[in-house]
Design a protein around this motif. Sequence first.
Motif, PDB file in Angstrom:
ATOM      1  N   TYR A  11       0.891  -1.175   0.000  1.00  0.00           N
ATOM      2  CA  TYR A  11       0.000   0.000   0.000  1.00  0.00           C
ATOM      3  C   TYR A  11       0.914   1.205   0.000  1.00  0.00           C
ATOM      4  O   TYR A  11       1.632   1.433   0.981  1.00  0.00           O
ATOM      5  N   ILE A  16       3.193  -4.890   2.642  1.00  0.00           N
ATOM      6  CA  ILE A  16       2.310  -5.541   3.610  1.00  0.00           C
ATOM      7  C   ILE A  16       2.480  -7.054   3.557  1.00  0.00           C
ATOM      8  O   ILE A  16       2.511  -7.719   4.580  1.00  0.00           O
ATOM      9  N   ARG A  35      -3.545 -13.033  13.457  1.00  0.00           N
ATOM     10  CA  ARG A  35      -4.101 -11.974  14.301  1.00  0.00           C
ATOM     11  C   ARG A  35      -4.552 -10.790  13.465  1.00  0.00           C
ATOM     12  O   ARG A  35      -4.274 -10.702  12.272  1.00  0.00           O
ATOM     13  N   ASN A  36      -5.171  -9.854  14.131  1.00  0.00           N
ATOM     14  CA  ASN A  36      -5.520  -8.591  13.499  1.00  0.00           C
ATOM     15  C   ASN A  36      -4.284  -7.933  12.894  1.00  0.00           C
ATOM     16  O   ASN A  36      -3.263  -7.835  13.564  1.00  0.00           O
ATOM     17  N   GLY A  37      -4.392  -7.510  11.643  1.00  0.00           N
ATOM     18  CA  GLY A  37      -3.269  -6.823  11.027  1.00  0.00           C
ATOM     19  C   GLY A  37      -2.200  -7.746  10.477  1.00  0.00           C
ATOM     20  O   GLY A  37      -1.160  -7.297  10.024  1.00  0.00           O
ATOM     21  N   ALA A  38      -2.460  -9.075  10.505  1.00  0.00           N
ATOM     22  CA  ALA A  38      -1.450 -10.025  10.038  1.00  0.00           C
ATOM     23  C   ALA A  38      -1.317 -10.002   8.518  1.00  0.00           C
ATOM     24  O   ALA A  38      -0.268 -10.342   7.980  1.00  0.00           O
ATOM     25  N   GLY A  39      -2.388  -9.619   7.829  1.00  0.00           N
ATOM     26  CA  GLY A  39      -2.338  -9.584   6.372  1.00  0.00           C
ATOM     27  C   GLY A  39      -3.342 -10.503   5.697  1.00  0.00           C
ATOM     28  O   GLY A  39      -3.249 -10.747   4.501  1.00  0.00           O
ATOM     29  N   LYS A  40      -4.313 -10.985   6.438  1.00  0.00           N
ATOM     30  CA  LYS A  40      -5.316 -11.884   5.853  1.00  0.00           C
ATOM     31  C   LYS A  40      -6.152 -11.168   4.798  1.00  0.00           C
ATOM     32  O   LYS A  40      -6.292 -11.651   3.672  1.00  0.00           O
ATOM     33  N   SER A  41      -6.687 -10.032   5.175  1.00  0.00           N
ATOM     34  CA  SER A  41      -7.547  -9.309   4.222  1.00  0.00           C
ATOM     35  C   SER A  41      -6.752  -8.862   3.008  1.00  0.00           C
ATOM     36  O   SER A  41      -7.242  -8.922   1.877  1.00  0.00           O
ATOM     37  N   THR A  42      -5.526  -8.425   3.248  1.00  0.00           N
ATOM     38  CA  THR A  42      -4.705  -7.984   2.124  1.00  0.00           C
ATOM     39  C   THR A  42      -4.448  -9.149   1.167  1.00  0.00           C
ATOM     40  O   THR A  42      -4.454  -8.978  -0.054  1.00  0.00           O
ATOM     41  N   GLU A  83     -14.626  -8.336   4.426  1.00  0.00           N
ATOM     42  CA  GLU A  83     -14.850  -8.423   5.872  1.00  0.00           C
ATOM     43  C   GLU A  83     -15.785  -7.325   6.369  1.00  0.00           C
ATOM     44  O   GLU A  83     -16.559  -7.538   7.284  1.00  0.00           O
TER      45      GLU A  83
END
Lengths: 233, 614
Positions: A11, A16, A35-42, A83
């Motif tokens: 980004y 990321i 965890r949150n911010g690990a990069g799953k959504s990305t 999400e």
Amino acid sequence: MLDVKNLGAWYGRAQILNGVSLSVGENEVVALMGRNGAGKSTTMKSIMGLVRHINGTIRYAEREVQGNTPHAICRLGMGYVPEDRRIFGDLTIEENLEVGRREPRPDAPEWTQEHLFELFPNLAERRKNLGKQLSGGEQQMLTIARTLMGNPKLVLLDEPSEGIAPVIVEQMARVIAELKREGLSVLISEQNLHFARIVSDRAFIIEKGEMRFEGSFADLDENPEISNTYLAV
Amino acid sequence: MGFYFAQLLTGLANASSLFLIASGLSIIFGVTRIVNFAHGSFYMVGAYLAYTLVTHWSGSVLGFWVSVILAAMIVGVIGLIIELTILRRIYHAPELFQLVATFGVVLIFQDGTLAIWGAEDLLGPRAPGLDSAVRIMGEPIPEYDLALIAIGPVVLLAIWLLFHKTRWGVLVRAATQDREMVGALGVNQAWLFSAAFVLGSFLAGLGGALQIPREAVSLQMDLSIIGEAFVVVVIGGMGSVSGAFVAAVLISVLNAFAILIFPQISIVLPFVIMAIVLIFRPHGLFGKPGSEKGAPEEPDQPLALMDQKSAMVLMAALLVLALSPLFTADFTSVLMVDVMVATLFAVSLHFMMGVGGMVSFGHAAYFGVGAYGAAMAVKFLGLGMISAMLFGPVCAAIAALFFGWFCVRLSGVYLAMLTLAAAQILWGVTFQWQEFTGGDDGILGVWPAKWASSDKVYFYIAFVLCIGGIWALRRVAFSPFGYILRGIRDSQTRAESIGIDTRFHQWMGFVLAGGFAGLAGVVFAFSKGSVFPDSLGIALSIDGLIMVLLGGIHALAGPILGAGAFVLIEDWVTRLDYWRFIFGAIILIVVLVAPDGIAGGVQRLLRGLKGGRA
Ligand SMILES: Nc1ncnc2c1ncn2[C@@H]1O[C@H](COP(=O)(O)OP(=O)(O)O)[C@@H](O)[C@H]1O
Ligand SMILES: [Mg+2]
């Protein structure tokens, strides 16, 4: 069916993802955990063509699809459930489904509005309501239904259990089982080990944009330090 | 009573055309997030085409209506061509690019219509079958006005049916809320955008074509309608068609009555209404939060302090500039003053946009207030040059203090529109208030003091003030205040969460940018010896945007290069016939070929050269 190799994503100038590889087989449900911010959504957005700056290869349906536009990727039979739901709030439920509707595909089950209303009975009652009038759980159901209207072969489900009531989470698990029974493949991102274990066949764990684990839940149980390190349990 | 009713009907008839053009603008913005300045040109071209077609088929009722529809359809096709060739390439560019690109299209159309239809105003025939007046409550009402009053709601209904009863319409409404998601659901956005653009241009063309029996067709139609159309869209809420209808009726009807009381008001009334609406409803009457956001941009690259080498190049250039009066003719010194004025103006605008993150469509307001402040100080207060030069920027800063207070309450396109409204209000006041500002005749006799009256001496005064101003703004950009402003630009919520009063900082940034624009205006006023209302006009505001864009918004040196290039190109090009066309083409080329501006282009070139050597 989906084979991601060495995926990197940026980004702006911030990198990321770094060398993420994963795969999803025919009619398989695979969990992408972290965890949150690990990069799953990305990861999911990159697969779907929604991140502009990526590298690596993404093979899907016998083709390399990295660099394609989201609509082209969708038309190859990949469905994406974001999400944050991204319901069209000013459109009715029926209109939301209409936006997702695509021609049936020979290699994937065909979904009709009526069929989906059977699967999600609460939506059927409120079909003329606007998207923004729905509860969080109903919106979550609607995004899934909307994506299924495109008759996908593979569904990317980004944290479907996040922020919804436990009874809806149960319903969600049933829906995912139904998708598998219909012959779909699913990549589901999840923070909750318990839920992931119920719905999926195997798991990947991602942390700080790098893949840390790949294997079965039995493997995870044998090495509890992995989930302790990378997941919030 | 009958008279007031007649006035109401006139207002409603005016509303129809305004609604047509504004609804098209709103649809285009809603789907593509492009603020389309060229929409007024579509309106104008629609009117010219209808004029030609109607005079060709003169007399027949069918001929008239077929001509009107045909003209609108041709405009739709023109819109399609522009979308395919230009806009499609810049959907991911920052808003400023899109705005400036569409302004390039405006210039090209101005000269295009001039070449085809000539400079004379053209008076079209009346609509056959609707060419007389009927008496309503004793007052004569043109039949054609009644037809227009009916057409507005009919079109609104047609758009409503299109948007609710067809798949395409549902997709357009969905895309207005979340374009990216619509794409991820398999819809080819490119075609959706094109179609929305065609519909929007068609409506603008229709609005123009329907004006034929009511007003003469002229080359001023484009810019005179676009300001009002923006206002309608903003009041209604960006992307909302029914909002556009309500706003068009509101403005036109209020205007029809307001001119009875205060005839001069019509220039500023729409903008005043818009300012009032936005203060109470920051997203317009029917707009949604988030509707103010333009196209999603690539995250900004951080501004970098200049490295040593570039700093040395800059110092050398400054030195050459400083010594230039010694070895060049007087007219070059005059031109150099223009360049410095433009540069300070561009740098102050860049400070507001690039550092402060507030896009302004009306920055000329503060330039003009500075210029007028100094001129009036000389004329009415009898101040000398030096004190007038202090007085002007203070006036500009006070104006910015006043309007900025309102503007920083908004964000994105709404903020930009309010800055435009502020500028239009100031322009309107200057233009109308004959006794005080001289109106259209301006204020003359604003000459420098005797000792400073030679071109070369005045060059050095301008040099000190402009270069000093630029240097000061640079310093502020890298001061703690500048860092806070940039922090707010990048993430307002984050800045708020660490306890920064974001509005106050933006407000002060606004005032600072306004004050320095005023300084540029002051230097300008004394170099020309006069000020005119143009110095607050939309055109100058856009010139500023073009300068910033030409230079490249991401580089601190950008506005300097941009303003220099702008003034030199303008100086050369305005001597040619059809210079607007050429200038528009240059703008488009820059936007399409070097979207990061001159500074970015040079950087890329240097990087390429270095890469080649390595
Ligand atoms: N649009 C964006 N711009 C910049 N950084 C982002 C953006 N979206 C996510 N990130 C960053 O990318 C990292 C991974 O985020 P994400 O993929 O959303 O993680 P997850 O879904 O696993 O919670 C985080 O550090 C997040 O801050
Ligand atoms: Mg996530």
